[in-house]
Structures are given as C-alpha cells and as structure tokens.
Design a protein around this motif. Structure first.
Motif, PDB file in Angstrom:
ATOM      1  N   ASP A 370      -3.286   0.534   4.186  1.00  0.00           N
ATOM      2  CA  ASP A 370      -2.115   1.319   3.796  1.00  0.00           C
ATOM      3  C   ASP A 370      -2.174   2.685   4.477  1.00  0.00           C
ATOM      4  O   ASP A 370      -3.142   3.433   4.273  1.00  0.00           O
ATOM      5  CB  ASP A 370      -2.108   1.478   2.272  1.00  0.00           C
ATOM      6  CG  ASP A 370      -0.890   2.247   1.776  1.00  0.00           C
ATOM      7  OD1 ASP A 370      -0.074   1.649   1.089  1.00  0.00           O
ATOM      8  OD2 ASP A 370      -0.773   3.452   2.115  1.00  0.00           O
ATOM      9  N   PRO A 371      -1.159   3.014   5.276  1.00  0.00           N
ATOM     10  CA  PRO A 371      -1.239   4.270   6.054  1.00  0.00           C
ATOM     11  C   PRO A 371      -1.441   5.504   5.175  1.00  0.00           C
ATOM     12  O   PRO A 371      -2.201   6.403   5.538  1.00  0.00           O
ATOM     13  CB  PRO A 371       0.108   4.326   6.784  1.00  0.00           C
ATOM     14  CG  PRO A 371       0.604   2.922   6.792  1.00  0.00           C
ATOM     15  CD  PRO A 371       0.079   2.273   5.553  1.00  0.00           C
ATOM     16  N   GLU A 372      -0.775   5.544   4.025  1.00  0.00           N
ATOM     17  CA  GLU A 372      -0.895   6.723   3.167  1.00  0.00           C
ATOM     18  C   GLU A 372      -2.306   6.838   2.587  1.00  0.00           C
ATOM     19  O   GLU A 372      -2.896   7.927   2.566  1.00  0.00           O
ATOM     20  CB  GLU A 372       0.131   6.625   2.034  1.00  0.00           C
ATOM     21  CG  GLU A 372       0.229   7.880   1.211  1.00  0.00           C
ATOM     22  CD  GLU A 372       1.337   7.787   0.181  1.00  0.00           C
ATOM     23  OE1 GLU A 372       1.114   8.210  -0.953  1.00  0.00           O
ATOM     24  OE2 GLU A 372       2.425   7.260   0.523  1.00  0.00           O
ATOM     25  N   LEU A 373      -2.845   5.703   2.133  1.00  0.00           N
ATOM     26  CA  LEU A 373      -4.206   5.733   1.581  1.00  0.00           C
ATOM     27  C   LEU A 373      -5.230   6.004   2.675  1.00  0.00           C
ATOM     28  O   LEU A 373      -6.207   6.742   2.474  1.00  0.00           O
ATOM     29  CB  LEU A 373      -4.508   4.407   0.880  1.00  0.00           C
ATOM     30  CG  LEU A 373      -3.663   4.090  -0.360  1.00  0.00           C
ATOM     31  CD1 LEU A 373      -3.950   2.678  -0.858  1.00  0.00           C
ATOM     32  CD2 LEU A 373      -3.935   5.105  -1.462  1.00  0.00           C
ATOM     33  N   THR A 374      -5.011   5.395   3.819  1.00  0.00           N
ATOM     34  CA  THR A 374      -5.951   5.551   4.932  1.00  0.00           C
ATOM     35  C   THR A 374      -6.095   7.017   5.343  1.00  0.00           C
ATOM     36  O   THR A 374      -7.189   7.471   5.676  1.00  0.00           O
ATOM     37  CB  THR A 374      -5.466   4.702   6.125  1.00  0.00           C
ATOM     38  OG1 THR A 374      -5.510   3.334   5.746  1.00  0.00           O
ATOM     39  CG2 THR A 374      -6.332   4.905   7.344  1.00  0.00           C
ATOM     40  N   ARG A 375      -4.979   7.740   5.294  1.00  0.00           N
ATOM     41  CA  ARG A 375      -5.008   9.156   5.704  1.00  0.00           C
ATOM     42  C   ARG A 375      -5.892  10.005   4.808  1.00  0.00           C
ATOM     43  O   ARG A 375      -6.284  11.111   5.168  1.00  0.00           O
ATOM     44  CB  ARG A 375      -3.579   9.723   5.718  1.00  0.00           C
ATOM     45  CG  ARG A 375      -2.842   9.494   7.044  1.00  0.00           C
ATOM     46  CD  ARG A 375      -1.606  10.365   7.128  1.00  0.00           C
ATOM     47  NE  ARG A 375      -0.580   9.968   6.185  1.00  0.00           N
ATOM     48  CZ  ARG A 375       0.316   9.012   6.414  1.00  0.00           C
ATOM     49  NH1 ARG A 375       0.335   8.377   7.569  1.00  0.00           N
ATOM     50  NH2 ARG A 375       1.220   8.712   5.493  1.00  0.00           N
ATOM     51  N   ARG A 376      -6.193   9.500   3.630  1.00  0.00           N
ATOM     52  CA  ARG A 376      -7.029  10.290   2.717  1.00  0.00           C
ATOM     53  C   ARG A 376      -8.465  10.451   3.209  1.00  0.00           C
ATOM     54  O   ARG A 376      -9.176  11.345   2.777  1.00  0.00           O
ATOM     55  CB  ARG A 376      -7.070   9.622   1.339  1.00  0.00           C
ATOM     56  CG  ARG A 376      -5.747   9.576   0.629  1.00  0.00           C
ATOM     57  CD  ARG A 376      -5.923   8.916  -0.720  1.00  0.00           C
ATOM     58  NE  ARG A 376      -4.683   8.893  -1.481  1.00  0.00           N
ATOM     59  CZ  ARG A 376      -4.605   8.458  -2.733  1.00  0.00           C
ATOM     60  NH1 ARG A 376      -5.688   8.011  -3.344  1.00  0.00           N
ATOM     61  NH2 ARG A 376      -3.459   8.465  -3.360  1.00  0.00           N
ATOM     62  N   LEU A 377      -8.895   9.529   4.052  1.00  0.00           N
ATOM     63  CA  LEU A 377     -10.300   9.564   4.477  1.00  0.00           C
ATOM     64  C   LEU A 377     -10.437  10.359   5.765  1.00  0.00           C
ATOM     65  O   LEU A 377      -9.917   9.962   6.812  1.00  0.00           O
ATOM     66  CB  LEU A 377     -10.832   8.137   4.682  1.00  0.00           C
ATOM     67  CG  LEU A 377     -12.345   8.082   4.937  1.00  0.00           C
ATOM     68  CD1 LEU A 377     -13.120   8.395   3.663  1.00  0.00           C
ATOM     69  CD2 LEU A 377     -12.756   6.718   5.478  1.00  0.00           C
ATOM     70  N   ASP A 378     -11.144  11.458   5.676  1.00  0.00           N
ATOM     71  CA  ASP A 378     -11.429  12.273   6.863  1.00  0.00           C
ATOM     72  C   ASP A 378     -12.680  11.693   7.530  1.00  0.00           C
ATOM     73  O   ASP A 378     -13.780  11.792   6.966  1.00  0.00           O
ATOM     74  CB  ASP A 378     -11.661  13.716   6.426  1.00  0.00           C
ATOM     75  CG  ASP A 378     -12.072  14.615   7.594  1.00  0.00           C
ATOM     76  OD1 ASP A 378     -12.300  14.086   8.709  1.00  0.00           O
ATOM     77  OD2 ASP A 378     -12.180  15.834   7.382  1.00  0.00           O
ATOM     78  N   PRO A 379     -12.554  11.090   8.708  1.00  0.00           N
ATOM     79  CA  PRO A 379     -13.715  10.430   9.314  1.00  0.00           C
ATOM     80  C   PRO A 379     -14.846  11.390   9.674  1.00  0.00           C
ATOM     81  O   PRO A 379     -16.010  10.988   9.689  1.00  0.00           O
ATOM     82  CB  PRO A 379     -13.134   9.750  10.558  1.00  0.00           C
ATOM     83  CG  PRO A 379     -11.853  10.438  10.834  1.00  0.00           C
ATOM     84  CD  PRO A 379     -11.336  10.936   9.527  1.00  0.00           C
TER      85      PRO A 379
END
Lengths: 445, 228
Positions: A370-379
């Motif tokens: 999910d793009p919105e959820l994925t953005r939460r993780l700062d690599p």
C-alpha cells in the motif's frame, strides 16, 4: 452466601487440551470453512536456545578480557569452489524475504542495515530490486522454485547465489502471495496480472533430486564463470541427509532453517506442525559435515528463532558458521512496534501479536505494498535501527565468547554448553546441567 | 570459424570463451564438436552469435540464453534453454523434460518430441514443437506461446496463467483450470508468424486448437477447493 455455598461450585477450569486458542480456532474454522493463513513463524513453545546455558570460564578455562582483548567475528563463505568467496564482518546475515511480501523501503532498509555492519542480505521471490542492490554491499540472489523475476543479469550482479529447496516455516510447501499485495510493480516483476494470487511452486521446475541438483549447480557456476558462492537452503526436516546431499551436490554453503523461521503467508497448521525446531537440527547437520570431512570447508548458516547474541553464540557453539535472521530483522526495523498499538487494535490484534502479514495492511509499512503505508517506513532510519540491533547481537555474542575464553566466536564449542531440560540436552547433544548425561548420545538421528 | 572439440576441451573453456565475446566481435559463428551429452553447454550467453553443436547435449544446454542462436544437431537433455531471455534455440532431435522452463523470451524450436513439463512456468518464450509433448506441458505457464504440431499428454496446461497453448493433434487430458478456447483470427495470425519463424510455412494455422486459462483459480476461493 452461606457458609457452605461457596464450596458448591468449582471455579471455571480451562481444558488443557481444549484451551482458549483451540476453542477459538474451532469456532473460526466452523464459521469460515477455511484454514487460517498468517505470517510470522511457529508460535508454539518448542525446545529452543533458552534451554541451553554457557558454562563460562573457571579454574580450568581462561577467559579473555572484555573491552580489551579482541574476539574475532568475521566469516568467509564459499571458498570451496567459488573464485570470489564473500567475507562477512559479523556471523549474522539477513535471510531471504521477497519484494512483494515486503515493501521496497523495507528491502532497502535491510540492505542498508546489513551493509553498515558488513554483512549480507538476500533477495526473495520476484527477483532483485534496484533499491535493494544499491543499498546492499553484499547481496545473495535466491533461485527459488517459482523463478519469479529470475534474470541472468541479476544473477551476475549478485555476490552469491542461494538455491532454495525449502524454508523452516514450511518444509515441503510452496507459497502464496495474495492478490491484495500484488501491485503493478510486483506483478510486472513476476510476469503475472495484477491482483491475482501468485502461487510460488514447491518444486523446482527443471530439476528433481540430488543428482539433478548437482548438475543445476554446475549450470549456475558456468553461467557466472565459477565466481559466486552457491548456497543451498533447506527447511529443517532431515538435516543430516539434506546437509550431506547438499554437500554431495556441490554446495559451498548450506543454509538450514528451523520451524521458528518466519514466512509471509502460510497455513497456520503448516507453520506449527511441520519441520524441526532449529535446536534439534544443528547437530545432525554438523555431524554430516564432519562425517564428510567438510566442517568449516562447507559453511553452515542456521536460522529460525534467533533473537539475541546468546542465541547467536549458541548456534556457533553447536557448530554453525553463521546465523541468519528474518523475523528479528523485521522487528528491528519496526514490525509490531508498540507505538502503533491503536492501529493494530483496529486490525483486531495487538502489538507483539500482529501476524497477518499476508493481508498487506501493515501499519508499520513493512509487509505491505500500500503506497500510503509504505511511505511510513524511512529506509535510512530503519536501516540504522537494524544496524544497531546487529551490533548488539554481535557484542552479546562476543561477550559470551570472551567469557568462555575464545578469541574468535567460531571457537565456541559444544563443550561450552549445558542443557536445562532432558529434551534440549538430547537435541543439542550437550550434557544436562549438573550431570555428564547426554540423552541419546551415540544413537541414530 | 572458431571450433571447439569437447572431446578434448572442457565445457568450462567453451563457455568462458563465449562469455568473453564483445558485442563487436567478428567471431559470430562457432562450431562445437563431440558434445557427448555433456551438461551446461553454451549457457549464459549474451552476444549475437551462432553456436552450432554437432551431436546430442545433456542438461541445461543454452540455459539463460540472451541474444545468441544455438543449434543442436542432435537431441537435448533436461532443462533445454531454461530461463532463456531472448535469441533462438533450435534442436534437431528430441528434447527431454522441462524444455524452455521459466523462459522469458525468444524462440525455441524442437524438431522432434519434447518430454514432460515442456514450457513449465513459461514467462514469455515462444516454443514450437514439431512432434508431441509429454504430460504437464505448460504447467503454471504465465506468458508466451507453446505450439505443438503433434499430440499432448496428460494434464496439459495445469494451473496455467496467461500463456497460450496451440495443439494440432490430440490432447490426452487438460489440467486444472485449463480450457479450450476459440481460435480467432488474431490467434491464427499469431500462429502463422510462429510457424513461419520456425520454418514451417506450409503448416495450416487453422488446423490447431487453442487452450488457455479458465481463470477460475486466480484468487483463492473456498468454493473452488475441489479443483485443487
């Protein structure tokens, strides 16, 4: 209540056989007609590393000075046949997990964390992403039964190759990436339409059995000009024979994954009821290597429930060359974090128990597309957390090794260990604490 | 023309020489003698060259091929042209099981028969088999085309995704979720181009039947449990 009434009714008593979990599962099965699918690894209690203790130094054993005397941690993998073996600074690697089951930032974070610590990470089903390759100084490329994303150019860009025969969570099982996690990018990498469930095969398409595997390994070596170390990964089921057959087939490295090893999506009944705990698998695998005269020549990486530096040290003491972590690495980058409790509650679970990794709704942005959820993780930040965690594992392992008088973590040995239970003593083939009794010693595996 | 005699030179030497070719090479045609069923011959090529092999080869000949044309004047063992990405592979004899497994692109032509699991997990390669194919051909095939001039064995196209199967002879049985589909004009045109590419201009494209996915198992549903 009169004086005797209090004794008329016994208090509620939970059945040890039909406990709350068993009853809930029966209700769930009756309501849905389908088995439970989930992520994570085995949750049942099995004999594990907590059942072992190190003895430490004493009058007859001389310790090394903490914070002063060195204790080596590096490990070289693949020197048996590969022109370019790889050397890890620490004996802890990151296990194969696919882009698809994990988000792109999660894969990047694993690469970043591993690279900071001088160790490797591993691709998974679906092939190699550019983010992962760029972030990983040492990247192991998996050759899986599905061959999703398999590409000879990626094979040549890898630092090592891992042929996956099975994994600990499901020896003998394939996989299923459910449609809700199949984004356009995931679908394109796997040459399948978006939105459909993607079955990962349980058998390799072009080889069957150890004689074929030997030829397959030769093919991969020829394609890569004999440069890359080739691993063979098996789920812990028949570790003595699988290790022997992997060596016979020409593997440089054997990867042995116990039943506590994680999965992105597997039937609960498979996770909990198939395969061996890693504690029971290491010694037979080491014995196979020793019987073939290949211990330390073919390296053994073990995995499945490694959580802390003591676990690492115990694996090495039992004869492994390195360990691999998957679930613990995901937790380190933020999986099941308590600050997400409100969101876990909305998903019907709680922080620490979240295992619906297959549903793609991970509030931590790790097991989702999910793009919105994925953005939460700062690599970058997540990679730093993983590096911190790997550092702690290493320091803890060194602490124990020094206390046992070892100048390299590989010098840990079974003689440094005792077991707290008869079961773990039998499985680890070390004495029951306070005795010289090793149950089953000398018997067949 | 460079010639490598595998009776005296190891396969490693041949593959290393082929891997070292630069795009500008003028050594574009190679001949390989006395393959004697050895494995992994001409694997991992990535140059627009032709390699002609005089005799039969073992497992994985032309595996993961890119750009190159590989001709086998004999038969081929298991995993012929597995995971091929592009180019052309032509076997004049028969092929053992898993020919073209997981392959992504290019053209594979087999003049004789192909054994079980031809085109297993196919991902875009076109395969033309002039003879018959064994059981489980096209198992879990995702993309690409398999054209069979002869007959197909049991469980054709089992668990197939979006690959297309064309069979001129009989089909012993269809696998799970594989169905016969209408052969429309667009498919006849596709077949025509594949047959021409395989050197079969006289074969009538209208004489084939088309098979593909019923798409009923694309998303797991409890009502389909009996199909698995």
């Amino acid at each position: 209540m009169s004086g005797d009434e209090r004794w008329i009714h016994t208090p509620p008593r939970e059945s040890a056989t039909f406990d709350k979990h068993a009853i809930a599962e029966i209700h769930r099965a009756a309501a849905t007609g389908i088995y439970d699918i989930r992520g994570f690894g085995a949750k049942r209690k099995v004999p594990h590393f907590d059942d072992l203790l190190f003895l430490g130094a004493s009058i007859s054993r001389y310790p090394l000075e903490g914070y002063r005397e060195s204790c080596g941690t590096e490990v070289t993998l693949g020197a048996r046949h590969a022109k370019k073996p790889i050397t890890l600074r620490i004996p802890i690697t990151i296990a194969g997990m696919s882009f698809g089951s994990l988000s792109a930032p999660a894969k990047e974070a694993l690469g970043r964390g591993a690279s900071i610590m001088g160790t490797s990470t591993t691709t998974g089903d679906g092939g190699m992403t550019e983010e992962e390759r760029a972030a990983s100084s040492l990247l192991v490329y998996q050759v899986l039964p599905s061959r999703y994303g398999m590409d000879p150019d990626q094979l040549r860009r890898a630092d090592a190759i891992e042929i996956v025969v099975g994994q600990g969570a499901k020896p003998g099982g394939g996989g299923m990436l459910l449609g809700q996690k199949i984004s356009e990018r995931v679908a394109r990498m796997r040459t399948l339409p978006p939105g459909i469930d993607q079955r990962s095969a349980c058998r390799h398409p072009d080889w069957t059995g150890p004689d074929d595997l030997e030829i397959k390994i030769i093919e991969l070596r020829e394609i890569t000009d004999w440069q890359k170390p080739i691993y063979v990964k098996v789920g812990a089921a028949r570790p003595y024979y699988d290790t022997a057959l992997a060596v016979k087939s020409g593997a440089d490295v054997v990867v042995l994954d116990g039943m506590q090893g994680g999965t992105a999506a597997t039937q609960d009944v498979f996770i909990e009821h198939v395969g061996l705990p890693i504690l029971a698998a290491i010694r037979p695998a080491v014995q196979a290597l020793q019987d073939l005269g290949m211990h330390r020549k073919v390296q053994l990486i073990v995995s499945g429930g490694v959580r802390n530096g003591a676990d690492v040290a115990k694996c090495l003491a039992l004869g492994a060359d390195a360990v691999s972590i998957g679930t613990a690495a995901l937790i380190a980058i933020g999986d099941n974090a308590p600050h997400l409790e409100d969101e876990y509650r909305k998903l019907g679970t709680t922080a620490g128990c979240y295992d619906d990794w297959h549903e793609g709704r991970d509030p931590a942005g790790i097991t989702t597309q999910d793009p919105e959820l994925t953005r939460r993780l700062d690599p970058v930040a997540a990679g730093r957390r993983l590096a911190n965690y790997l550092s702690v594992l290493t320091l803890e392992c060194q602490t124990i090794a020094r206390a046992c008088g070892k100048s390299h973590v590989h010098n840990l040995e079974p003689e440094d260990l005792v077991a707290l239970t008869i079961e773990s003593a039998a499985m680890a083939q070390v004495p029951l604490a306070g005795t010289n009794w090793i149950p089953g010693k000398g018997g067949p595996f | 023309m460079p010639t490598v005699d595998l009776a005296t030179a190891p396969v490693r030497e041949l593959n290393a020489a082929l891997h070292s070719l630069q795009p500008s090479t003028n050594e574009t045609v190679w001949r390989v003698q006395n393959p004697r069923g050895q494995h992994a011959i001409a694997v991992g090529l990535d140059a627009p060259v032709t390699v002609e092999i005089d005799g039969s080869v073992g497992y994985y000949c032309a595996g993961m091929n890119k750009q190159a044309t590989v001709v086998v004047n004999g038969s081929a063992g298991q995993g012929l042209a597995e995971n091929m990405m592009s180019g052309r592979v032509h076997v004049k004899g028969d092929a053992s099981s898993a020919a073209g497994a997981t392959a992504c692109g290019g053209l594979l032509v087999i003049d004789g028969n192909a054994s079980a699991r031809c085109g297993i997990s196919l991902r875009g390669l076109d395969i033309v088999v002039k003879g018959s194919v064994g059981h489980m051909t096209g198992f879990m095939a995702q993309a690409g085309n398999i054209v069979v001039l002869g007959d197909a064995g049991d469980a054709l196209g089992d668990s197939i995704y979006e690959a297309r199967l064309f069979v001129r002879g009989t089909v012993k049985s269809l696998g799970t979720d594989c169905i016969e589909k209408e052969l429309r004009e667009e498919h006849r045109m596709l077949l025509r181009s594949l047959l021409d590419a395989a050197g079969l201009p006289d074969v009538d494209a209208a004489g084939f039947r088309r098979y593909g996915s019923g798409r009923k198992l694309y998303n797991f549903h409890i009502d389909n449990i009996g199909a698995y």
